[in-house]
Scaffold this active site. Structure first.
Site, PDB file in Angstrom:
ATOM      1  N   GLY A 295       0.772  -1.237   0.000  1.00  0.00           N
ATOM      2  CA  GLY A 295       0.000   0.000   0.000  1.00  0.00           C
ATOM      3  C   GLY A 295       0.799   1.279   0.000  1.00  0.00           C
TER       4      GLY A 295
ATOM      5  CD  GLU B 227       0.622  -9.261   1.657  1.00  0.00           C
ATOM      6  OE1 GLU B 227       1.006 -10.425   1.838  1.00  0.00           O
ATOM      7  OE2 GLU B 227      -0.571  -8.939   1.464  1.00  0.00           O
TER       8      GLU B 227
ATOM      9  N   GLY C 175       4.177  -4.115  -3.289  1.00  0.00           N
ATOM     10  CA  GLY C 175       4.279  -4.255  -4.739  1.00  0.00           C
ATOM     11  C   GLY C 175       4.767  -2.963  -5.383  1.00  0.00           C
ATOM     12  NE  ARG C 176       0.556   1.755  -6.678  1.00  0.00           N
ATOM     13  CZ  ARG C 176      -0.159   1.577  -7.800  1.00  0.00           C
ATOM     14  NH1 ARG C 176       0.296   2.055  -8.928  1.00  0.00           N
ATOM     15  NH2 ARG C 176      -1.320   0.961  -7.762  1.00  0.00           N
TER      16      ARG C 176
ATOM     17  CB  CYS D  12     -10.438   3.704 -32.112  1.00  0.00           C
ATOM     18  SG  CYS D  12      -9.366   2.962 -33.312  1.00  0.00           S
TER      19      CYS D  12
ATOM     20  CE1 TYR E  60      -0.529  -4.027  -8.565  1.00  0.00           C
ATOM     21  CE2 TYR E  60       0.870  -2.329  -7.621  1.00  0.00           C
ATOM     22  CZ  TYR E  60       0.161  -3.507  -7.494  1.00  0.00           C
ATOM     23  OH  TYR E  60       0.154  -4.164  -6.293  1.00  0.00           O
TER      24      TYR E  60
END
Ligand SMILES: Cc1ncc(COP(=O)(O)O)c(C=O)c1O
Length: 410
Positions: free
Chosen positions: A234, A272, A274-275, A350, A379
């Site tokens: 987070g 844990e 991620g980002r 498009c 991500y």
């Protein structure tokens, strides 16, 4: 452009120079990733472990760089489990996430994962029955959603309100009672992942303190024997103001003090992430294909788009980028340019939603120049709808430590 992007810029220039068609690509600097992860691990308090949430970017060069540094990987599907086990058969793995199927739970039990994070009472029953059938015991954490004392100022909230994630804290007594009928499941503690995109280190410390105090309360009220608390990921990346990132050193110092003050050395505390681990090692680069003016605004059309790089759309921001001027120009038509004006960067799709940055002032930008979107290591490719319109996929370049040095020296 700040200097940490030099090697990536040099690699992009080289790759575009070698391409016969307008070029786009992802470039990851694994040395930056290694240094960043090492710093995070080195500054965490002694009873804390860092796991990597591989959903942020599960490419093997990323995982291979992180595996020797982190304590393990967090996975959220049987696909991720098989992916990790194929290359890292012995690394500790924990399995979280909603909607686990029976087959996934069975595979998790058979693969002997360190922890399964249980998301609901229904999942608890299914896991317990599967463990009984197999005559195995499994360590679990309960993922809990609980009220928060302050409304988080984040782009993604997974808790503190009604969401599909985790077990409502109000149901904890009922859940503990249910667990008594499944001695196959050993409850070691609790998992919290209530938000994503936190930029304020002080607010994150207050959030963790809230988790810890709540958990202490549950130890007393319910006789819960906690060995382990997972505080999720987070931690955010400041895409809007990249010079002002989450104050990790301040956070780590504050966490050390908090653990001392609350005397929490009896718990193993796990992150844990991620980002925040992976974003800063990667960039997405697009060659400028067209520049056009419409209703008083300037649009720059790049090779690629949100089908490769959905992050700005997913997060609702203008993604930070810099222009890498490319002097070589051999095409048989005039080289259009935008000078000293705000431009909106779009892709080749498009749809009016294919926008990567809106009304950003640039000094100069020409056809054939490269736009380098920074903080694209997490991500990004992995959350994008790659085959919409069936354009070619971007090149994927991973700079190892040695290659990073070579590119820098060029
Ligand atoms: C359960 C869980 N843990 C960890 C993460 C990683 O979060 P972040 O990338 O914000 O650190 C996520 C992301 O959605 C998650 O759902």
């Amino acid at each position: 452009m700040s200097s940490e992007w030099n090697r990536i810029a040099a690699a992009a220039r080289r790759a575009q120079g070698a391409a016969s068609e307008p070029w786009c690509g992802y470039i990851y600097d694994l040395e930056i990733l290694r240094q960043h992860a090492s710093e995070l691990v080195a500054t965490l308090p002694a009873n804390c472990d860092l796991f990597y949430a591989i959903k942020a970017n599960s490419d093997y060069p990323i995982l291979e760089t992180l595996a020797p540094l982190v304590a393990g990987f967090e996975i959220a599907s049987e696909g991720e489990l098989a992916w990790v086990r194929a290359r890292f058969p012995h690394l500790p793995v924990v399995f979280g996430g909603p909607g686990k199927t029976d087959a996934e739970l069975a595979q998790a039990l058979d693969t002997r994962l360190e922890y399964i994070h249980v998301e609901s009472m229904g999942e608890l029953v299914r896991l317990g029955l599967l463990a009984r059938q197999r005559d195995v015991s499994q360590a679990i954490l309960l993922r809990i959603n609980l009220p928060l004392p302050e409304a988080p100022d984040v782009p993604l909230a997974m808790g503190g309100q009604a969401t599909p994630f985790g077990i409502d804290a109000a149901l904890l007594p009922e859940c503990l009672q249910l667990l008594e009928s499944f001695p196959e499941l050993r409850l070691d503690g609790v998992h919290f992942h209530l938000l994503s995109g936190q930029l304020d280190a002080g607010a994150h410390l207050r959030l963790l303190e809230h988790y810890f105090r709540t958990l202490e309360g549950w130890e007393h009220a319910h006789g819960l024997s906690v060995r382990h608390v997972n505080v999720g990921g987070g931690i955010g990346v400041n895409y809007r103001d990249p010079a002002r990132q989450f104050d990790w050193p301040g956070f780590a110092r504050g966490l050390n003090r908090l653990i001392d003050r609350m005397d929490l050395s009896r718990w193993r505390i796990r992150f844990e992430i991620g980002r925040y681990l992976a974003a800063s090692c990667g960039a997405y680069a697009m060659e400028v294909l067209d520049i056009k003016r419409c209703f008083g605004r300037t649009f720059v059309v790049g090779r690629g788009g949100t089908h490769h790089f959905r992050t700005p759309y997913a997060q609702g921001h203008s993604h930070p980028f810099f222009v890498l001027p490319i002097d070589r120009w051999s095409r048989p038509y005039p080289r259009l340019a935008a000078t000293d004006e705000p431009v909106t960067i779009v892709g080749q799709l498009c749809t009016p939603k294919d926008v990567l940055a809106t009304d950003i002032s640039v000094d100069e930008l020409r056809l054939g120049d490269l736009l380098i979107f920074t903080f694209a290591g997490a991500y990004a490719w992995h959350i994008s709808h790659h085959d919409f319109l069936r354009h070619p996929h971007p090149e994927q370049i991973f700079l190892s430590a040695q290659e990073s040095l070579n590119v820098a020296a060029e």
